[in-house]
Structure formats: C-alpha cells, structure tokens
Design a protein around this motif. Structure first.
Motif, PDB file in Angstrom:
ATOM      1  N   ASN A  28       0.798  -1.078  -0.015  1.00  0.00           N
ATOM      2  CA  ASN A  28       0.047  -0.004  -0.228  1.00  0.00           C
ATOM      3  C   ASN A  28       0.727   1.164  -0.160  1.00  0.00           C
ATOM      4  OD1 ASN A  28      -2.625  -0.575  -0.146  1.00  0.00           O
ATOM      5  ND2 ASN A  28      -2.908  -1.197   1.811  1.00  0.00           N
ATOM      6  N   ASN A  29       2.092   1.110   0.439  1.00  0.00           N
ATOM      7  CA  ASN A  29       2.941   2.382   0.604  1.00  0.00           C
ATOM      8  C   ASN A  29       3.436   2.809  -0.874  1.00  0.00           C
ATOM      9  OD1 ASN A  29       3.127   2.498   3.609  1.00  0.00           O
ATOM     10  ND2 ASN A  29       4.510   0.970   3.470  1.00  0.00           N
ATOM     11  N   ARG A  32       0.148   4.744  -2.311  1.00  0.00           N
ATOM     12  CA  ARG A  32      -0.007   5.739  -1.675  1.00  0.00           C
ATOM     13  C   ARG A  32       1.113   6.913  -1.587  1.00  0.00           C
ATOM     14  NH1 ARG A  32      -2.517   2.951   4.007  1.00  0.00           N
ATOM     15  NH2 ARG A  32      -4.694   2.542   3.146  1.00  0.00           N
ATOM     16  N   SER A  33       2.224   6.511  -1.901  1.00  0.00           N
ATOM     17  CA  SER A  33       3.303   7.328  -1.942  1.00  0.00           C
ATOM     18  C   SER A  33       3.265   8.213  -3.161  1.00  0.00           C
ATOM     19  CB  SER A  33       4.827   6.587  -1.833  1.00  0.00           C
ATOM     20  OG  SER A  33       4.978   6.133  -0.552  1.00  0.00           O
ATOM     21  N   TYR A  35       0.498   8.926  -4.790  1.00  0.00           N
ATOM     22  CA  TYR A  35      -0.653   9.839  -4.459  1.00  0.00           C
ATOM     23  C   TYR A  35      -0.313  11.111  -3.736  1.00  0.00           C
ATOM     24  CZ  TYR A  35      -4.977  11.916  -2.634  1.00  0.00           C
ATOM     25  OH  TYR A  35      -6.038  12.389  -2.227  1.00  0.00           O
ATOM     26  N   LEU A  36       0.765  10.948  -2.770  1.00  0.00           N
ATOM     27  CA  LEU A  36       1.123  11.960  -1.944  1.00  0.00           C
ATOM     28  C   LEU A  36       2.125  12.759  -2.731  1.00  0.00           C
ATOM     29  CD1 LEU A  36       1.428  10.382   1.494  1.00  0.00           C
ATOM     30  CD2 LEU A  36      -0.536  11.729   0.585  1.00  0.00           C
ATOM     31  N   ASN A 286      -8.992   9.280  -2.852  1.00  0.00           N
ATOM     32  CA  ASN A 286      -8.368   9.526  -1.542  1.00  0.00           C
ATOM     33  C   ASN A 286      -7.163   8.465  -1.113  1.00  0.00           C
ATOM     34  OD1 ASN A 286      -9.350   7.452   0.205  1.00  0.00           O
ATOM     35  ND2 ASN A 286     -11.333   8.759   0.008  1.00  0.00           N
ATOM     36  N   ILE A 287      -6.413   9.038  -0.100  1.00  0.00           N
ATOM     37  CA  ILE A 287      -5.241   8.034   0.158  1.00  0.00           C
ATOM     38  C   ILE A 287      -5.838   6.622   0.833  1.00  0.00           C
ATOM     39  CG2 ILE A 287      -4.963   8.801   2.609  1.00  0.00           C
ATOM     40  CD1 ILE A 287      -2.099   8.765   2.122  1.00  0.00           C
ATOM     41  N   ALA A 288      -6.924   6.578   1.359  1.00  0.00           N
ATOM     42  CA  ALA A 288      -7.335   5.407   1.666  1.00  0.00           C
ATOM     43  C   ALA A 288      -7.625   4.192   0.620  1.00  0.00           C
ATOM     44  CB  ALA A 288      -8.769   5.504   2.715  1.00  0.00           C
ATOM     45  N   PHE A 290      -6.869   4.653  -2.697  1.00  0.00           N
ATOM     46  CA  PHE A 290      -5.933   5.121  -4.022  1.00  0.00           C
ATOM     47  C   PHE A 290      -5.206   3.755  -4.279  1.00  0.00           C
ATOM     48  CE2 PHE A 290      -2.317   6.609  -6.667  1.00  0.00           C
ATOM     49  CZ  PHE A 290      -3.110   7.393  -7.370  1.00  0.00           C
ATOM     50  N   SER A 291      -4.761   2.771  -3.376  1.00  0.00           N
ATOM     51  CA  SER A 291      -4.152   1.649  -3.857  1.00  0.00           C
ATOM     52  C   SER A 291      -5.122   0.874  -4.810  1.00  0.00           C
ATOM     53  CB  SER A 291      -3.772   0.849  -2.397  1.00  0.00           C
ATOM     54  OG  SER A 291      -2.927   1.652  -1.716  1.00  0.00           O
TER      55      SER A 291
END
Length: 507
Positions: A28-29, A32-33, A35-36, A286-288, A290-291
């Motif tokens: 997931n990182n 999510r990374s 995305y950020l 969203n970050i939740a 996005f994966s």
C-alpha cells in the motif's frame, strides 16, 4: 523461563526473508506514496533507506548473530548491551504499541475483505443480530483475534505457513505491478502516463498541491521512514532460525536491500500507467482507496493496451482491484500472525521469569507461550469490545491511545540504535557477523539512524500543532512518557520484590 522439552521446526533462509518481507514491506505504501508525492517520493525512499533502514537492518543482523542462542530478542540484546532497566523500557514500549495495532487491524482488515469480495467497502452497511455496523465490526474483530490466536498457538510452523503465504501473495502482487506496468508502457509506445518534464520537476516536485511546502515534504519523509518499520519484530526468531549466525544476517541483508529497491521501483512503475491529474480528477479518490484505484486502473489500461473494448477493460480493472484485496488480506494476515507471537515472545522469554505470573512464562511442547498468548488475546478483545460498544466516549479514548502509540512505537528504534555502540564496545560478546568494523562506521551509522528517527518523531509531534490540533501533539508526547512510567513501575516492583529476596538469601 519455565518450559517443556520441545523440538520446533527451524526457519529457513527463504521463510525468514518472507517473514521480514510481510512484517516490513507494505505494498500500500507504493500507490499511497505516488498519491502524495508522485515520482518525487522516490528520492525520499532512497534517502530513508540508505540513512535509516539499511544501516538499522545491519545493526539488527549484528545483534541477531551475536545473540543467536538468546530467546528474548531485543530485550536480550539491550540487556546484554546496556542494562536490564533500559532493556525493559525499550521492549515494553515497543510491545504496547503492537497491542494497539492489533486492536485497530482486527476490525480494519474486514474493510479489505469487503473490497476483495464485493469490489468496494460495504462494512458501513454490515449488521449482525440487529447490531449497528460499528458493533458488528467489533464482533468480527473479536472473532478474528480469537481464531488467529488459536491457530498461532499451535506452533511456529503454523505461523510460518501463513506468513509465507502472505509473503508469496505480496511478491506476486509486485510481479503483477512490474509486468503489467511494463506491458502498458511498451504497448503504448514507451509513453509514461505520468510524464517527466525535467529531473527537478519530475523527481523533486509533487503533483499534489498539498505536498509542495517544506512542512508537508518533511511529513512525507516521516511516512517513508515509518514504511520501513518492523524489522526488529523478527529479532526474537534468531534462536529458531537454521544456522542463525549465517542465515539471520543474510536474510536481514537481502530483505533490506530488496525492500528499499522495491519501494523505489514500485513508485516509478505506478507512473507508467497512472496519470496523477487524470485519476484524482475523477473524484472519490483519497489516500485510503488510492491503492485499489491504482490497481483497477492498471487492469483497465492493460485491457485498452491489448485492444479490448472499454467494457472489457473495465471488467479487467475490477478483477485486478479484487485481486489486490485478496493479496492484501493474505499479506496482513501474515503480518498479524508474526505480530501475535514475536513481540510477546520477546517480552515474556527475554525478561526475568519472576517479573510475571508463573503461568505466563510456561511454554508448551510446541515452544509457544500459550497462556501469555491467550491473555494477550483477552486484552485485545476487551479493547475491541470497549471501543465498539462503549459509544463516543470509548472511541475518543481509543483515538487518544492511538495517538499515544504514534511516537511510542518508533522510540524503540531510536533506543536500539543508540545502544549499538555500547554493544560494539562489549568485547565479551562474541560477534560472528560484523558489518561495522571501525569506530567511525559505528558512529556514522548510529548518528544517522538516531537522527532520522528523532527528526521523524519531532516532525510527527509538531505537525498537528501547526494545524491547530494542540491536544493531538500533547497526547503524542504523553505516549512515551506514560509507557515508560508504566514500564518503570513494573520493573521497580520486580526489583523490590525479587532482588531484595535474593540479597537477603545471599546474606
């Protein structure tokens, strides 16, 4: 430690690497990374890997090889290197954070199960026996905790089967990402979905407008460092590894390098088939989630690249999203089994027997601290029940507990690294595996590891205050203080009760 004679199956190099992989690497990182920070996440992961994770992993390898016959993991390492009180505070704070992790994950994993089965999170609509969704999730969380504890208590071979399955699942997920991204890239004429206009803009500037300031960039570095956490969990398994003085350091070294490189390559692969502006502009991203959106997009882009119709491409995307859900369930289950056993093992087996009730220190014929595992299960179940059925007040209390562990769970990294020079100075400790051969190397590795973790913690503490959430900052500071005082209370009780008796006996 009271135990029966037992013969347990030893961990092989592959099983050890898979266990480390499932405990540390979070697939997931990667999305999510992206995305950020987009591609600009890559330099931060490399920096965090080079200055924190790899040096820290080498320290774990040296500790593990030196204390290959010790059953107490990081407690044994710290006790032999610095002293028993320092060791107990480090281990207790570290263990307490995993209790909170288990409470969170035992209910949270059902969100991923729902995504894997139905393609979306339907947990807010769940209802069993007329209970609301929060209470239903609590019941499911309790059930999961009891079942997992029952299986884990049957022996290390049961745990390694699940962790190996989890490791294989996340490895296959990474292979799907690798092969799928490269296929889309090649079939689309070697065109990156997320273009790189220049090195500075592509790798040092986030496409996310919320991550362009200094504070937000620093907060991402914290995210990157925390993505590497967890390798010390397997420290308590050195004594159960085949040929530990060679296998353990080799396993840690291989896993550390693969994880660091894996994060960096994975983020770049996402950009091959994902245009940040296009995906986020679709809304409800969203970050939740996005994966899942990312993997669904991979399936969709693969379908289009092979000439499928839009309808077929959408179906392939849905299948890919659900495959992601199944893989994450297996991976998290593997991590859960490791964390059910290893931290507790290090706390109970490493510390003096007299510190705990006699029943908790007994090992069964499989070498498992069954009684301690079921007590741990009971504590987690009480927390889950209180949070699920206790109303808003209980939920707020648990949120405060979670904030308290945000920093407390990483302080042990700092304490373990800080103890490393003390460990190296102890000539009486045999060191069959040595990475840091000079005082200069020891100081540099310790300095950067302590600096990175310390800086990350300070940034984590300060960040809520910059948004006006002073109480969150205060609770984060309170965490390490409260857990340290609790650990000191337990240790002082042991010291007064048992060491005093020992002195009287000697007199």
């Amino acid at each position: 430690m009271s135990s029966k004679v037992h013969d347990t199956k030893k961990l092989t190099l592959v099983a050890l690497i898979l266990m480390i992989f499932t405990s540390v690497f979070g697939f997931n990182n990667i999305p999510r990374s992206f995305y950020l920070m987009g591609y600009s996440a890559i330099p931060w992961y490399i920096l965090s890997g080079v200055l924190f994770f790899i040096p820290y992993a080498f320290m774990m390898a040296e500790y593990g090889a030196a204390f290959k016959n010790e059953t107490g993991g990081i407690y044994s390492w710290m006790e032999k290197s610095v002293g028993p009180k320092y060791a107990f505070i480090t281990t207790f704070m570290w263990y307490a954070s995993y209790i909170i992790w288990m409470v969170n994950m035992s209910s949270g994993i059902w969100v991923i199960v729902s995504t894997a089965i139905f393609g979306s999170d339907l947990t807010s609509k769940l209802s069993l026996f007329g209970l609301n969704s929060t209470q239903t999730m609590g019941i499911l969380g309790i059930l999961l905790m009891v079942v997992f504890t029952f299986v884990a208590s049957k022996g290390l071979n049961k745990i390694t089967k699940v962790t190996s399955l989890g490791g294989i699942a996340v490895t296959l997920l990474n292979l799907v990402l690798l092969v799928g991204a490269l296929l889309v890239f090649v079939l689309n004429g070697f065109h990156l979905a997320q273009p790189i206009e220049s090195v500075s803009k592509g790798f040092f500037s986030s496409p996310n407008p919320d991550y362009l300031t200094t504070i937000s960039t620093i907060s991402f570095m914290v995210f990157a460092i925390f993505a590497y956490g967890g390798i010390e969990v397997v420290g308590g398994l050195v004594d159960q590894t085949e040929n530990p003085e060679k296998t353990f350091p080799k396993g840690v070294t291989i896993a550390a390098i693969v994880i660091t490189v894996g994060y960096a390559i994975g983020i770049f692969l996402v950009g091959m088939f994902t245009n940040w502006d296009f995906i986020v502009a679709k809304g409800n991203v969203n970050i939740a989630n996005f994966s899942y959106v990312t993997m669904e997009n991979l399936g969709y882009q693969l379908g289009l690249a092979f000439g499928a119709t839009t309808k077929t491409a959408v179906l392939i995307g849905k299948i890919m999203s659900r495959y992601m859900g199944v893989s994450m369930v297996l991976c998290l289950s593997g991590a859960f089994f490791t964390l059910l056993y290893s931290p507790l093992k290090q706390l109970i087996e490493g510390t003096p027997t007299e510190m705990w009730p006699k029943k908790l220190t007994i090992l069964d014929e499989d070498g498992m601290p069954k009684n301690a595992m079921w007590l741990q299960c009971a504590i987690v179940v009480v927390f889950i029940f209180a949070v699920s059925f206790g109303g808003e007040g209980a939920a707020k209390f648990f949120m405060k507990l979670t904030l308290m562990t945000n920093v407390a769970m990483t302080i042990p990294y700092l304490l373990i690294a800080y103890a490393f020079p003390h460990f190296k100075r102890k000539d009486e400790i045999e060191k069959p595996f040595v990475v840091y051969k000079s005082q200069g190397a020891i100081k540099v590795a310790t300095f950067f590891t302590v600096l990175m973790v310390g800086f990350a913690n300070i940034a984590t503490i300060v960040e809520p205050a910059t948004r006006g959430h002073i109480s969150d900052t205060m609770w984060m500071i309170a965490g390490p203080v409260v857990f340290s005082l609790l650990a000191l209370g337990i240790y002082d009780r042991y010291e007064k009760k048992h060491l005093k008796k020992l002195k009287e006996h000697l007199v």
